[in-house]
Motif scaffolding. Structure first.
Motif, PDB file in Angstrom:
ATOM      1  N   THR A  31      -7.503  -3.242   0.974  1.00  0.00           N
ATOM      2  CA  THR A  31      -7.527  -3.705   2.427  1.00  0.00           C
ATOM      3  C   THR A  31      -6.886  -2.973   3.047  1.00  0.00           C
ATOM      4  O   THR A  31      -5.424  -2.629   3.048  1.00  0.00           O
ATOM      5  CB  THR A  31      -6.791  -5.153   2.616  1.00  0.00           C
ATOM      6  OG1 THR A  31      -7.607  -6.076   1.658  1.00  0.00           O
ATOM      7  CG2 THR A  31      -6.864  -5.610   4.037  1.00  0.00           C
ATOM      8  N   PHE A  60     -11.914  -4.082   4.300  1.00  0.00           N
ATOM      9  CA  PHE A  60     -11.761  -4.280   2.742  1.00  0.00           C
ATOM     10  C   PHE A  60     -12.857  -3.309   2.207  1.00  0.00           C
ATOM     11  O   PHE A  60     -13.864  -3.280   2.398  1.00  0.00           O
ATOM     12  CB  PHE A  60     -11.998  -5.689   2.309  1.00  0.00           C
ATOM     13  CG  PHE A  60     -11.928  -5.681   0.890  1.00  0.00           C
ATOM     14  CD1 PHE A  60     -10.626  -6.015   0.326  1.00  0.00           C
ATOM     15  CD2 PHE A  60     -12.960  -5.842  -0.044  1.00  0.00           C
ATOM     16  CE1 PHE A  60     -10.477  -6.100  -1.032  1.00  0.00           C
ATOM     17  CE2 PHE A  60     -12.713  -6.088  -1.303  1.00  0.00           C
ATOM     18  CZ  PHE A  60     -11.617  -5.976  -1.795  1.00  0.00           C
ATOM     19  N   THR A  89       0.556  -0.590  -1.085  1.00  0.00           N
ATOM     20  CA  THR A  89       1.100  -1.319  -1.746  1.00  0.00           C
ATOM     21  C   THR A  89       0.393  -2.188  -2.768  1.00  0.00           C
ATOM     22  O   THR A  89      -0.772  -2.357  -2.571  1.00  0.00           O
ATOM     23  CB  THR A  89       1.671  -2.662  -0.679  1.00  0.00           C
ATOM     24  OG1 THR A  89       2.368  -1.804   0.321  1.00  0.00           O
ATOM     25  CG2 THR A  89       2.585  -3.703  -1.408  1.00  0.00           C
ATOM     26  N   ASN A  90       1.065  -2.556  -3.962  1.00  0.00           N
ATOM     27  CA  ASN A  90       0.527  -2.961  -5.142  1.00  0.00           C
ATOM     28  C   ASN A  90      -0.645  -2.149  -5.599  1.00  0.00           C
ATOM     29  O   ASN A  90      -1.739  -2.553  -6.151  1.00  0.00           O
ATOM     30  CB  ASN A  90      -0.028  -4.217  -4.869  1.00  0.00           C
ATOM     31  CG  ASN A  90       0.788  -5.327  -4.477  1.00  0.00           C
ATOM     32  OD1 ASN A  90       2.088  -5.429  -4.924  1.00  0.00           O
ATOM     33  ND2 ASN A  90       0.421  -6.333  -3.419  1.00  0.00           N
ATOM     34  N   VAL A 102      -9.817  -6.795  -8.713  1.00  0.00           N
ATOM     35  CA  VAL A 102      -8.545  -6.561  -8.123  1.00  0.00           C
ATOM     36  C   VAL A 102      -8.464  -6.376  -6.752  1.00  0.00           C
ATOM     37  O   VAL A 102      -9.274  -5.615  -6.115  1.00  0.00           O
ATOM     38  CB  VAL A 102      -7.862  -5.217  -8.755  1.00  0.00           C
ATOM     39  CG1 VAL A 102      -6.652  -4.845  -8.119  1.00  0.00           C
ATOM     40  CG2 VAL A 102      -7.569  -5.291 -10.211  1.00  0.00           C
ATOM     41  N   THR A 103      -8.195  -7.540  -6.234  1.00  0.00           N
ATOM     42  CA  THR A 103      -8.175  -7.476  -4.462  1.00  0.00           C
ATOM     43  C   THR A 103      -6.807  -7.530  -3.829  1.00  0.00           C
ATOM     44  O   THR A 103      -6.804  -7.723  -2.410  1.00  0.00           O
ATOM     45  CB  THR A 103      -8.717  -8.829  -3.989  1.00  0.00           C
ATOM     46  OG1 THR A 103      -8.197  -9.958  -4.675  1.00  0.00           O
ATOM     47  CG2 THR A 103     -10.178  -8.724  -4.770  1.00  0.00           C
ATOM     48  N   ASN A 104      -5.745  -7.197  -4.501  1.00  0.00           N
ATOM     49  CA  ASN A 104      -4.500  -7.278  -3.675  1.00  0.00           C
ATOM     50  C   ASN A 104      -3.907  -5.963  -3.443  1.00  0.00           C
ATOM     51  O   ASN A 104      -2.488  -6.050  -2.883  1.00  0.00           O
ATOM     52  CB  ASN A 104      -3.351  -8.134  -4.596  1.00  0.00           C
ATOM     53  CG  ASN A 104      -2.897  -7.381  -6.074  1.00  0.00           C
ATOM     54  OD1 ASN A 104      -3.865  -6.567  -6.574  1.00  0.00           O
ATOM     55  ND2 ASN A 104      -1.920  -7.600  -6.330  1.00  0.00           N
ATOM     56  N   ILE A 105      -4.559  -4.885  -3.434  1.00  0.00           N
ATOM     57  CA  ILE A 105      -3.928  -3.687  -3.030  1.00  0.00           C
ATOM     58  C   ILE A 105      -4.189  -3.646  -1.620  1.00  0.00           C
ATOM     59  O   ILE A 105      -5.243  -3.771  -0.968  1.00  0.00           O
ATOM     60  CB  ILE A 105      -4.652  -2.591  -3.798  1.00  0.00           C
ATOM     61  CG1 ILE A 105      -4.688  -2.419  -5.151  1.00  0.00           C
ATOM     62  CG2 ILE A 105      -4.127  -1.345  -3.258  1.00  0.00           C
ATOM     63  CD1 ILE A 105      -5.514  -1.665  -5.882  1.00  0.00           C
ATOM     64  N   SER A 106      -2.909  -3.050  -0.839  1.00  0.00           N
ATOM     65  CA  SER A 106      -3.021  -3.038   0.547  1.00  0.00           C
ATOM     66  C   SER A 106      -2.752  -1.665   0.911  1.00  0.00           C
ATOM     67  O   SER A 106      -2.086  -1.014   0.169  1.00  0.00           O
ATOM     68  CB  SER A 106      -2.282  -4.161   1.186  1.00  0.00           C
ATOM     69  OG  SER A 106      -0.816  -3.823   0.979  1.00  0.00           O
TER      70      SER A 106
END
Length: 196
Positions: A31, A60, A89-90, A102-106
């Motif tokens: 994102t 996204f 981040t992440n 995997v969807t929590n990378i920003s």
């Protein structure tokens, strides 16, 4: 003989089951927030040093190549957008065995201090093997591929700039727009546009 055949068939069946068993892959998504619009540049992300993902807006996005379950991913910035710095981040981890995406990378982008003093632009339509040479003040840029460009020397706020086409490969007929102006106190200049 029957026992031997049974043993062989059992072994083959076990191999087939193992092959179907569950090697899966997961898409890697990011994102992006804070990416400025209208600067004529884009952000490029890499995963494990490959699979470049070029991004020109917030939202996204998913890398085109998924990662196998149990495999590692490492997302980082390959090319920063002109005038901004983007932080991941992440960005690293290991894909789970369940194949979940995997969807929590920003990725968050912020404007650089004094970024508006950079003269930049975009080159389009340049054929392979050709080049153009641009000049702004004492800076000379030789461009051999289409895409974003920026002159290395900053121009002070209130200072004037004038970008000119010094030379181009034989057979090219490149045109330019937004070639001159004054560096604003805030915001960006209109990107220089070079079309071949």
């Amino acid at each position: 003989m029957i026992k031997v055949k049974t043993l062989i068939l059992s072994s083959i069946f076990g191999i087939v089951l193992a092959g179907c068993g569950g090697s899966s892959s997961s898409p890697i998504g990011v994102t992006v927030t804070g990416l400025a619009s209208g600067t004529g540049t884009s952000l490029t992300l890499l995963n494990n040093g490959a699979n470049p993902l070029s991004i020109g807006s917030n939202g996204f996005f998913t890398f085109s190549v998924p990662v196998q379950s149990g495999g590692a991913y490492n997302v980082y910035v390959g090319t920063q957008p002109i005038g901004e710095t983007c932080t991941v981040t992440n960005g690293s981890g290991t894909v789970g065995s369940n194949g979940a995406a995997v969807t929590n990378i920003s990725v968050n982008c912020v404007a650089n201090i004094a970024s508006n003093t950079i003269v930049f632009g975009n080159l389009t339509g340049l054929p392979a093997g050709k080049q153009v040479v641009l000049v702004n003040g004492q800076d000379t840029l030789t461009l051999a591929v289409s895409g974003a460009f920026a002159f290395p020397t900053a121009v002070p706020v209130g200072g004037a700039y004038l970008v000119s086409l010094k030379s181009q490969s034989p057979g090219l007929n490149c045109t330019m727009s937004n070639v001159s102006g004054t560096i604003p106190a805030t915001g960006f200049i209109a990107p220089v546009v070079v079309s071949c």
